[in-house]
Design an enzyme around this catalytic site. Structure first.
Site, mmCIF file in Angstrom:
data_model
loop_
_atom_site.group_PDB
_atom_site.id
_atom_site.type_symbol
_atom_site.label_atom_id
_atom_site.label_comp_id
_atom_site.label_asym_id
_atom_site.label_seq_id
_atom_site.Cartn_x
_atom_site.Cartn_y
_atom_site.Cartn_z
ATOM 1 N N LYS A 200 40.264 26.185 4.446
ATOM 2 C CA LYS A 200 39.810 24.814 4.740
ATOM 3 C C LYS A 200 40.496 23.832 3.801
ATOM 4 O O LYS A 200 41.077 22.851 4.224
ATOM 5 C CB LYS A 200 38.287 24.736 4.588
ATOM 6 C CG LYS A 200 37.714 23.370 4.888
ATOM 7 C CD LYS A 200 36.196 23.369 4.847
ATOM 8 C CE LYS A 200 35.665 21.965 5.136
ATOM 9 N NZ LYS A 200 34.189 21.902 5.079
ATOM 10 N N GLU A 206 43.651 32.308 -4.510
ATOM 11 C CA GLU A 206 43.902 33.634 -3.931
ATOM 12 C C GLU A 206 44.718 33.504 -2.647
ATOM 13 O O GLU A 206 45.697 34.223 -2.420
ATOM 14 C CB GLU A 206 42.584 34.342 -3.609
ATOM 15 C CG GLU A 206 41.698 34.664 -4.803
ATOM 16 C CD GLU A 206 40.700 33.573 -5.107
ATOM 17 O OE1 GLU A 206 40.960 32.390 -4.757
ATOM 18 O OE2 GLU A 206 39.656 33.881 -5.701
ATOM 19 N N GLY A 259 32.713 26.205 5.054
ATOM 20 C CA GLY A 259 33.502 27.435 5.094
ATOM 21 C C GLY A 259 32.718 28.631 5.599
ATOM 22 O O GLY A 259 33.137 29.340 6.510
ATOM 23 N N ARG A 260 31.487 28.804 5.076
ATOM 24 C CA ARG A 260 30.714 29.995 5.444
ATOM 25 C C ARG A 260 30.090 29.873 6.831
ATOM 26 O O ARG A 260 29.395 30.772 7.289
ATOM 27 C CB ARG A 260 29.657 30.274 4.379
ATOM 28 C CG ARG A 260 28.767 29.110 4.024
ATOM 29 C CD ARG A 260 27.944 29.425 2.796
ATOM 30 N NE ARG A 260 27.198 28.246 2.326
ATOM 31 C CZ ARG A 260 27.705 27.314 1.526
ATOM 32 N NH1 ARG A 260 28.954 27.422 1.094
ATOM 33 N NH2 ARG A 260 26.993 26.265 1.140
ATOM 34 N N GLU A 345 25.468 31.674 -1.402
ATOM 35 C CA GLU A 345 26.277 30.475 -1.690
ATOM 36 C C GLU A 345 25.550 29.232 -1.163
ATOM 37 O O GLU A 345 25.721 28.134 -1.687
ATOM 38 C CB GLU A 345 27.664 30.591 -1.052
ATOM 39 C CG GLU A 345 28.629 29.505 -1.519
ATOM 40 C CD GLU A 345 30.085 29.843 -1.236
ATOM 41 O OE1 GLU A 345 30.576 29.474 -0.155
ATOM 42 O OE2 GLU A 345 30.734 30.461 -2.100
ATOM 43 N N HIS A 376 21.870 57.671 1.758
ATOM 44 C CA HIS A 376 22.483 58.637 0.813
ATOM 45 C C HIS A 376 23.057 57.913 -0.400
ATOM 46 O O HIS A 376 23.877 58.469 -1.128
ATOM 47 C CB HIS A 376 23.576 59.423 1.553
ATOM 48 C CG HIS A 376 23.070 60.104 2.769
ATOM 49 N ND1 HIS A 376 22.547 61.373 2.765
ATOM 50 C CD2 HIS A 376 22.927 59.645 4.050
ATOM 51 C CE1 HIS A 376 22.136 61.685 3.989
ATOM 52 N NE2 HIS A 376 22.361 60.663 4.786
ATOM 53 N N LYS A 503 36.308 28.585 -10.968
ATOM 54 C CA LYS A 503 37.727 28.464 -10.565
ATOM 55 C C LYS A 503 38.511 27.682 -11.625
ATOM 56 O O LYS A 503 39.624 28.044 -11.995
ATOM 57 C CB LYS A 503 37.825 27.729 -9.222
ATOM 58 C CG LYS A 503 37.391 28.509 -8.003
ATOM 59 C CD LYS A 503 37.541 27.604 -6.765
ATOM 60 C CE LYS A 503 37.120 28.280 -5.497
ATOM 61 N NZ LYS A 503 37.200 27.382 -4.311
HETATM 62 O O1 F6P Z 1 33.589 30.390 -2.444
HETATM 63 C C1 F6P Z 1 33.916 29.069 -2.529
HETATM 64 C C2 F6P Z 1 34.623 28.650 -1.261
HETATM 65 O O2 F6P Z 1 34.879 27.283 -1.294
HETATM 66 C C3 F6P Z 1 33.845 29.002 -0.001
HETATM 67 O O3 F6P Z 1 32.822 28.090 0.284
HETATM 68 C C4 F6P Z 1 34.956 29.014 1.006
HETATM 69 O O4 F6P Z 1 34.582 29.682 2.193
HETATM 70 C C5 F6P Z 1 36.033 29.775 0.215
HETATM 71 O O5 F6P Z 1 35.870 29.324 -1.132
HETATM 72 C C6 F6P Z 1 37.444 29.555 0.693
HETATM 73 O O6 F6P Z 1 37.728 28.187 0.682
HETATM 74 P P1 F6P Z 1 38.983 27.671 1.572
HETATM 75 O O7 F6P Z 1 38.644 27.979 3.003
HETATM 76 O O8 F6P Z 1 39.076 26.211 1.287
HETATM 77 O O9 F6P Z 1 40.194 28.434 1.117
#
Ligand code: F6P
Length: 541
Positions: A200, A206, A259-260, A345, A376, A503
């Site tokens: 987003k 990452e 995002g979620r 979150e 298990h 972060k």
């Molecule tokens: O975990 C923090 C967060 O901002 C989430 O809310 C989001 O889904 C994820 O990192 C990835 O963010 P982006 O889609 O901006 O890479």
């Protein structure tokens, strides 16, 4: 307005905490019918909890006098309920394709349908081979690079809908650990691999690191024209263009999709590629129908609201610190991870919307694993530890493998039902104390290592079969459960400022590993660990 009912619930708990759950079934022979929500293809059974009629009435009053319905209406109508980011929360609009919704003069529904049309067309071009790689071969593999909501939703849905898979193979890369992308691409052909960079913000460390690695891999094999093997799904077009994504291979989504909560829109592209847009639309339709149930049903017949009230009862009144999510459906093996982000979150906060500290115990730790595997791993803890964990069993009446129903599925069902029954009844210690005449050797005394105390609550969410529609209903159900719990705790469930701090610190430590002077700002633990890491790096391994 609701303090009175919180107090009544607390009093109820004080008076009943020693009560055996199964005694409630003796008092009310119709307890299953009175403490479940039964719809055509989804059933929520909460009769194996210690919620009696008084508690149920007062839980319902939390909704009635906590203005939950108006908060629901605010969300669906596009009011900016995400107050700290000044945003609407409209993931529901992504699946309500035929409703008209104007927000600040913007035709939301038009935007949603245009976006879905654009992504669907692209997906079908790839699936049909109309759009091919440079060699003219169809794309055989899709690699989605994303994390959090840009990974967990599509990863979980693609896995859950694997019986409907009829497109290119979809892989997921999320972790900064280089082994993730290395292992994912090690057996792939760069020529016929399409990368989706899902982010987003298009700023997540990452995702950008993995995207750069993928870019190097593709360009070294195909040259700069290899950039046609990249697609971006984001809310920041300029960043995607700057990365080198081709203009017509950028699929945007709006900032009013968290995002979620984003799998229903362009972030769902990996799902469309895997199972096709017709199946994806059925997934959306399932969620839409649950949205309607959520908006229209009265509280006691409202699946998400009742699931939320049970969550409130266990977390805030009984003060159980966690809940176990136990899907007895192996293709839902990523559901618990998905719900961890959705729950923790969204509602893992200590300050409410008014800026007051939340003093009641609130969001529980969500954890778990598919059954029967969990039996298990940690069911020993569930049955015999001195900590009670409310369990949420999730079960399909039908599997997909018709020929294996008897050998496999009936056993799966039996295990799921047996576990919830055993957690509730435990071993009958009352019989031990009452019936001295019987051969005491047959009965197990409470302080025996064999003894299971029982009285451990659970719910069971039963569905017909894990079809796209049912999966859509389930995810919408959990989204709205999280919403209602947040509404009752008066939490803003739609921001996540806590993750930003970590972060920022990671970036600082990353920089300071290169520049010693910067280091003084950190604890001696972090400095000590970093020095040890430098020493270990020099070791010849
Ligand atoms: O975990 C923090 C967060 O901002 C989430 O809310 C989001 O889904 C994820 O990192 C990835 O963010 P982006 O889609 O901006 O890479």
């Amino acid at each position: 307005m609701t303090e009175k009912y919180w107090k009544l619930l607390q009093k109820n708990r004080e008076q009943t905490s020693g009560r055996r759950i199964n005694s409630l079934f003796e008092e009310d022979r119709s307890r299953f019918n009175n403490f479940s929500v039964i719809t055509e293809d989804l059933i929520l059974d909460y009769s194996k909890t210690n919620i009696d009629q008084h508690a149920k009435t007062n839980l319902v009053n939390l909704v009635k006098f906590g203005s939950v319905q108006s908060k629901v209406n605010d969300m669906f109508s596009g009011k900016k309920i995400n107050v700290t980011e000044n945003r609407s929360v409209l993931h529901t609009a992504l699946r309500n394709l035929n409703s008209s919704l104007l927000v600040n003069g913007i035709d939301i529904n038009l935007k949603v349908n245009q976006s879905l049309e654009k992504v669907s067309k692209f997906s079908e071009k790839i699936r049909s081979g109309q759009m091919t790689s440079q060699s003219g071969e169809p794309f055989t593999d899709i690699v989605n690079i994303g994390i959090g909501g840009s990974d967990l939703g599509p990863r979980m849905v693609v896995r859950a809908l694997s019986p409907y898979q009829n497109g290119p193979k979809v892989h997921f890369v999320s972790n900064l650990d280089s082994s993730d992308i290395t292992d994912a691409i090690s057996l792939l052909n760069p020529m016929t691999t399409l990368f989706i960079i899902s982010s987003k913000s298009f700023t997540t460390l990452e995702t950008l690191t993995n995207a750069e690695t993928a870019k190097r891999w593709i360009i070294s094999a195909l040259g700069k024209t290899g950039m046609r093997n990249f697609v971006a799904v984001c809310s920041s077009r300029d960043s995607a263009l700057k990365f080198g994504i081709l203009e017509d291979q950028i699929f945007e989504f709006e900032d009013w999709v968290g995002g979620r909560f984003s799998v229903w829109g362009p972030i769902g592209l990996p799902v469309m590629l895997a199972v096709g847009t017709a199946t994806f639309r059925k997934f959306l339709e399932g969620a839409r129908s649950l949205d309607k149930q959520f908006q229209k049903s009265k509280t006691v017949e409202n699946l998400p609201t009742m699931l939320a009230l049970i969550g409130i009862w266990h977390a805030s009144i009984c003060q159980y610190p966690s809940r176990a999510i136990l899907p007895y459906e192996h293709r839902l093996e990523y559901l618990t991870m998905y719900l961890q982000q959705l729950d923790m979150e969204s509602n893992g906060k200590s300050v409410d919307r008014n800026g007051d500290f939340i003093v009641k115990p609130s969001t529980p730790i969500s954890w778990g694993q598919t059954g029967t595997n969990g039996q298990h791993a940690f069911y020993q803890f569930l049955h015999q530890s001195n900590q009670v964990v409310p369990c949420e069993f999730i079960l399909g009446a039908n599997g997909f493998e018709e020929d294996l129903q008897i050998a496999h599925h009936e056993g799966l069902i039996a295990n799921c039902l047996a576990q919830s029954e055993a957690l509730m009844t435990g071993m009958d210690n009352e019989k031990y104390f009452k019936d001295k005449r019987k051969d005491q050797k047959q009965l197990i005394i409470p302080n025996s290592h064999l003894f299971c105390s029982g009285n451990r609550p659970s719910t069971t969410l039963l569905y017909s079969k894990l079809t796209p529609e049912i999966l859509g209903k389930l995810l919408a159900l959990f989204e709205h459960r999280t919403f209602v719990e947040g509404a009752i705790w008066n939490i803003n469930s739609f921001d996540q400022w806590g993750v930003e701090f970590g972060k920022k610190l990671a970036r600082k430590i990353n920089d300071s590993i290169k520049d010693k002077d910067y280091f003084e700002a950190f604890s001696s633990s972090t400095i000590g660990l970093t020095n040890q890491i430098k020493r270990l790096k020099k070791q010849k391994i």
